[in-house]
Enzyme design. Structure first.
Site, PDB file in Angstrom:
ATOM      1  N   ARG A   1      29.231 -39.748  47.307  1.00  0.00           N
ATOM      2  CA  ARG A   1      30.573 -39.619  46.737  1.00  0.00           C
ATOM      3  C   ARG A   1      31.672 -40.022  47.714  1.00  0.00           C
ATOM      4  O   ARG A   1      32.552 -40.820  47.385  1.00  0.00           O
ATOM      5  CB  ARG A   1      30.804 -38.173  46.266  1.00  0.00           C
ATOM      6  N   THR A   2      31.648 -39.473  48.921  1.00  0.00           N
ATOM      7  CA  THR A   2      32.755 -39.722  49.845  1.00  0.00           C
ATOM      8  C   THR A   2      32.829 -41.192  50.232  1.00  0.00           C
ATOM      9  O   THR A   2      33.896 -41.812  50.177  1.00  0.00           O
ATOM     10  CB  THR A   2      32.607 -38.851  51.102  1.00  0.00           C
TER      11      THR A   2
ATOM     12  N   LYS B   1      20.674 -46.288  70.552  1.00  0.00           N
ATOM     13  CA  LYS B   1      20.441 -46.734  71.931  1.00  0.00           C
ATOM     14  C   LYS B   1      21.137 -45.830  72.945  1.00  0.00           C
ATOM     15  O   LYS B   1      21.007 -46.041  74.153  1.00  0.00           O
ATOM     16  CB  LYS B   1      20.945 -48.166  72.100  1.00  0.00           C
TER      17      LYS B   1
ATOM     18  N   ARG C   1      32.353 -40.366  59.185  1.00  0.00           N
ATOM     19  CA  ARG C   1      31.556 -39.142  58.984  1.00  0.00           C
ATOM     20  C   ARG C   1      30.572 -39.025  60.138  1.00  0.00           C
ATOM     21  O   ARG C   1      29.909 -39.993  60.498  1.00  0.00           O
ATOM     22  CB  ARG C   1      30.802 -39.155  57.664  1.00  0.00           C
TER      23      ARG C   1
ATOM     24  N   HIS D   1      36.575 -31.315  56.461  1.00  0.00           N
ATOM     25  CA  HIS D   1      36.447 -32.419  55.493  1.00  0.00           C
ATOM     26  C   HIS D   1      37.757 -32.421  54.692  1.00  0.00           C
ATOM     27  O   HIS D   1      37.796 -32.035  53.530  1.00  0.00           O
ATOM     28  CB  HIS D   1      35.253 -32.177  54.585  1.00  0.00           C
TER      29      HIS D   1
END
Length: 309
Positions: free
Chosen positions: A57-58, A87, A109, A137
């Site tokens: 969704r986001t 890495k 995110r 959020h």
């Protein structure tokens, strides 16, 4: 506002300004002429969506919002495994490299709490926090609050039941911060003791004169709630001492819980759900979680227009 990192950045005046713009976008969006005009709004702007954790969704609502405003979008999903992070590259170095490609905004995110703040410290592009560990959020909180406003036609004076995984749910924390901007709010926190809401949130609510209670019994107060905001078990963030998810067996909403709720109340969920709301609830008029999800793109469009106005 250079970056969007925490819910606390938004005062009531700015929230209402973004909500008014969201209303206009929703009202006119079905018009082909309006959509064509919108695509000129941020034409030439570049967005990077950098997601170190999976998202549907986001990520896609940000992508859709950007496209509808004329932006170009480049994205990577699960960057924790499919980027130089595997890495050993630091987030700060990654951000410095990305800024060398001249994006206007980076939607980030990350699995680590505080990652968005770290990224913003070294970024000349706007950083939008799309969820950082157990932290914040903010855009989810905006769309949650917008849904409350559009469904109930008010925010002041409401009672909100917030239940589920409260210790680790960043959506819960972010929404609590925004509710603190409003008057005469009462919150009912429902969870097992192992996953109760954090002391920092309770202290914040007390400072902002938001009353609250904590309970383990969903049925004792569900009839008082104007909003029932439910969350899933954050299995990807299990804490020591709470590995057994069966502790949540009594924290589900189904037909029996609907019978105890107000007729004019609403049920919200940030999604995805994993069994904590019975699918039989979906057909009830109070089930607003898919309308809530739909609002995400429009709220994010309004926010992007504000940031680049």
């Amino acid at each position: 506002m250079k970056h969007v990192l925490q819910s606390r950045q938004f005062d009531r005046e700015l929230i209402e300004k973004i909500f008014a713009e969201t209303d206009r976008l929703r009202l006119d969006f079905d018009s082909p002429f309006v959509r064509a005009q919108l695509r000129k709004t941020l034409l030439g702007r570049l967005m990077f969506c950098i997601f170190y954790e999976p998202s549907t969704r986001t990520r896609l609502s940000f992508t859709a919002a950007a496209h509808h405003l004329g932006m170009t979008v480049t994205h990577t999903e699960n960057a924790k495994e499919f980027s130089s992070a595997i890495k050993g590259e630091t987030l700060e170095d990654t951000m410095r490299v990305l800024n060398g490609y001249y994006p206007d905004v980076i939607v980030l995110r990350h699995s680590e709490t505080g990652a968005a703040e770290r990224a913003a410290e070294v970024s000349s592009a706007v950083v939008i926090n799309a969820g950082d560990g157990m932290g914040q959020h903010p855009t989810q909180a905006l769309l949650d609050l917008y849904t409350i406003s559009s469904e109930l036609r008010r925010i002041d004076g409401i009672t909100v039941m917030i239940g589920g995984d409260l210790a680790r749910g960043r959506t819960v924390r972010s929404l609590a911060y925004l509710l603190g901007k409003y008057s005469n709010i009462h919150i009912i926190f429902v969870s097992p003791p192992e996953l109760a809401i954090g002391e920092d949130i309770k202290q914040y609510l007390s400072r902002h004169e938001v009353t609250y209670i904590e309970t383990q019994d969903i049925n004792s107060h569900i009839g008082d709630a104007d909003v029932v905001y439910w969350t899933r078990v954050q299995k990807e963030r299990l804490l020591v001492g709470c590995q057994d998810t069966s502790v949540f067996d009594g924290y589900r909403i189904g037909p029996a819980e609907l019978l105890r709720m107000k007729h004019e109340s609403i049920i919200l969920h940030p999604l995805p759900r994993v069994g904590e709301i019975d699918v039989a609830v979906d057909h009830d008029h109070r089930a607003a979680y898919f309308r809530q999800s739909d609002n995400g793109m429009f709220v994010r469009m309004a926010l992007l227009r504000y940031l680049f106005s």
